[in-house]
Enzyme design. Structure first.
Site, PDB file in Angstrom:
ATOM      1  N   PRO A  77       0.858  -1.195   0.000  1.00 21.26           N
ATOM      2  CA  PRO A  77       0.000   0.000   0.000  1.00 21.26           C
ATOM      3  C   PRO A  77       0.891   1.241   0.000  1.00 21.26           C
ATOM      4  O   PRO A  77       1.843   1.306   0.769  1.00 21.26           O
ATOM      5  CB  PRO A  77      -0.772  -0.102   1.320  1.00 21.26           C
ATOM      6  CG  PRO A  77      -0.476  -1.451   1.873  1.00 21.26           C
ATOM      7  CD  PRO A  77       0.763  -1.950   1.235  1.00 21.26           C
ATOM      8  N   CYS A  78       0.610   2.187  -0.873  1.00 25.05           N
ATOM      9  CA  CYS A  78       1.496   3.360  -0.966  1.00 25.05           C
ATOM     10  C   CYS A  78       0.795   4.642  -0.572  1.00 25.05           C
ATOM     11  O   CYS A  78       1.195   5.721  -0.968  1.00 25.05           O
ATOM     12  CB  CYS A  78       2.082   3.459  -2.363  1.00 25.05           C
ATOM     13  SG  CYS A  78       3.306   2.168  -2.679  1.00 25.05           S
ATOM     14  N   GLN A  79      -0.275   4.537   0.251  1.00 26.49           N
ATOM     15  CA  GLN A  79      -0.920   5.783   0.678  1.00 26.49           C
ATOM     16  C   GLN A  79      -0.064   6.534   1.681  1.00 26.49           C
ATOM     17  O   GLN A  79      -0.408   7.605   2.128  1.00 26.49           O
ATOM     18  CB  GLN A  79      -2.338   5.534   1.221  1.00 26.49           C
ATOM     19  CG  GLN A  79      -2.435   4.626   2.433  1.00 26.49           C
ATOM     20  CD  GLN A  79      -2.596   3.170   2.053  1.00 26.49           C
ATOM     21  OE1 GLN A  79      -1.702   2.621   1.449  1.00 26.49           O
ATOM     22  NE2 GLN A  79      -3.704   2.546   2.394  1.00 26.49           N
ATOM     23  N   GLY A  80       1.089   5.963   2.030  1.00 22.95           N
ATOM     24  CA  GLY A  80       1.994   6.619   2.973  1.00 22.95           C
ATOM     25  C   GLY A  80       2.866   7.681   2.329  1.00 22.95           C
ATOM     26  O   GLY A  80       3.633   8.341   3.014  1.00 22.95           O
ATOM     27  N   PHE A  81       2.784   7.826   1.001  1.00 23.80           N
ATOM     28  CA  PHE A  81       3.673   8.781   0.350  1.00 23.80           C
ATOM     29  C   PHE A  81       3.170  10.212   0.496  1.00 23.80           C
ATOM     30  O   PHE A  81       2.531  10.762  -0.380  1.00 23.80           O
ATOM     31  CB  PHE A  81       3.848   8.421  -1.121  1.00 23.80           C
ATOM     32  CG  PHE A  81       4.733   7.227  -1.324  1.00 23.80           C
ATOM     33  CD1 PHE A  81       6.080   7.283  -1.018  1.00 23.80           C
ATOM     34  CD2 PHE A  81       4.223   6.035  -1.799  1.00 23.80           C
ATOM     35  CE1 PHE A  81       6.905   6.181  -1.182  1.00 23.80           C
ATOM     36  CE2 PHE A  81       5.036   4.930  -1.970  1.00 23.80           C
ATOM     37  CZ  PHE A  81       6.378   5.004  -1.662  1.00 23.80           C
TER      38      PHE A  81
END
Length: 340
Positions: A77-81
């Site tokens: 999951p890359c919603q942390g960028f």
């Protein structure tokens, strides 16, 4: 070739790679429901319920039983960028992506495949994309990325995914589309009945399309086809929407009954489905006045009928909606094996 699937979910990516002849040794995900489904369907793999932000690559070595890992696949999951100015801000959630990088650095597979949402290529004017390319280039990989559309590879759905492929000694070329003609929603679903079917019952009709024949090729019985009972008002509203229509087809006084632009949308029987979600109940069958069943959603994702989803119905919808379409995954795997 042995693969390790990180953030495997129920195993759509794994299934596509298996169908291309890859041995998926281990799948890891932090959601127990998804791992239960993974283990039920991937008999020669081992699904582990672990939080990848809290373990190190060496922690799972004993589970590999001495097998070398040739390919690492997965969709962190890359919603942390989070982005500020021209840099990526450190965020707790970045740990998940960084752990994918850590596993690749530790096992040094011949190749890796990372999939994600298409806009990962454009966030922050390409800052995230460039950061991903740099992280893996620093490990010695040659990286290619592209957005692929599932319907170009036989899936009856226009789902788009950003795919990054890294090779140690070569430059990857993405596969060309594998079909000349898109598979429609009608071709995907027309053999499945309007009403619920108890798990393990016989099909009520023969396959009515080549796609249905493919989906049913290893299955004698039907599972995960229980319908959602809507209230009378919902049924009355959806009955006014034509095949392929949406809220704009409703009388003005009904158009705002749901305040989301995707509300009251019917599948178009003559086209591939739009991207299915994880069960938000805004999308309806092209003909029946109800949302698609879990099995119908699985067909739209190109999961064959012998792939059975476990857990509550809400959980099953989420597992299906979060998955990578297996036919898309298979096309990537077949192409990748040419380089390995």
């Amino acid at each position: 070739m042995n693969a390790l699937d990180l953030f495997c979910g129920c195993g759509g990516l794994s299934l596509g790679f298996e169908k291309a002849g890859v041995n998926v040794v281990v799948g890891i995900d932090s959601w127990q429901d998804a791992i239960n489904t993974f283990n039920f369907n991937h008999k020669s793999s081992k699904g582990l319920c672990k939080d990848l932000s809290k373990i190190e690559p060496q922690d799972i070595e004993s589970e590999l039983e001495g097998q070398q890992i040739d390919i690492i696949i997965g969709g962190p999951p890359c919603q942390g960028f989070s982005i500020a100015g021209k840099r990526i801000v450190d965020d707790e959630r970045n740990k998940l992506y960084k752990n994918f990088v850590k596993f690749v650095a530790y096992y040094k597979p011949k190749a890796f495949v990372l999939e994600n949402v298409p806009n990962i290529l454009s966030i922050g004017d390409g800052l995230v994309r460039d950061s991903i390319v740099k992280d893996f280039s620093d490990l010695g990989y040659t990286i290619q990325h592209e957005v692929l559309k599932a319907s170009d590879f036989g899936t009856p759905q226009n789902r788009r995914r950003a795919i990054f492929v890294g090779l140690l000694n070569n430059k990857f070329e993405f596969p060309s589309k594998t079909v000349d003609k898109f598979t429609t929603s009608l071709e995907a679903l027309s053999d499945l009945p309007e009403q619920s079917v108890c798990d393990g019952e016989q099909y009520s009709s023969t396959p009515l399309s080549n796609y249905q024949q493919l989906m049913r090729s290893n299955s004698q019985k039907l599972y995960n086809h229980q319908i959602t009972e809507h209230n009378a008002k919902t049924i009355a509203i959806i009955s006014k929407v034509p095949d392929g229509g949406n809220y704009k087809d409703l009388p003005m006084e009904l158009q705002n009954t749901r305040r989301v632009h995707i509300a009251w949308t019917r599948l178009n029987s003559q086209k591939p489905s739009f991207t299915i979600d994880t069960g938000h109940r805004h999308h309806f069958h092209y003909k029946y006045n109800r949302i698609p069943t879990v099995r119908e959603s699985a067909r739209i994702q190109s999961f064959p009928d012998d792939f059975i989803f476990l857990g509550s119905r809400t959980s099953q919808y989420k597992q299906v909606g979060n998955a990578v379409p297996p036919l898309l995954a298979k096309a990537i795997a077949v192409q990748l094996l040419k380089y390995l």
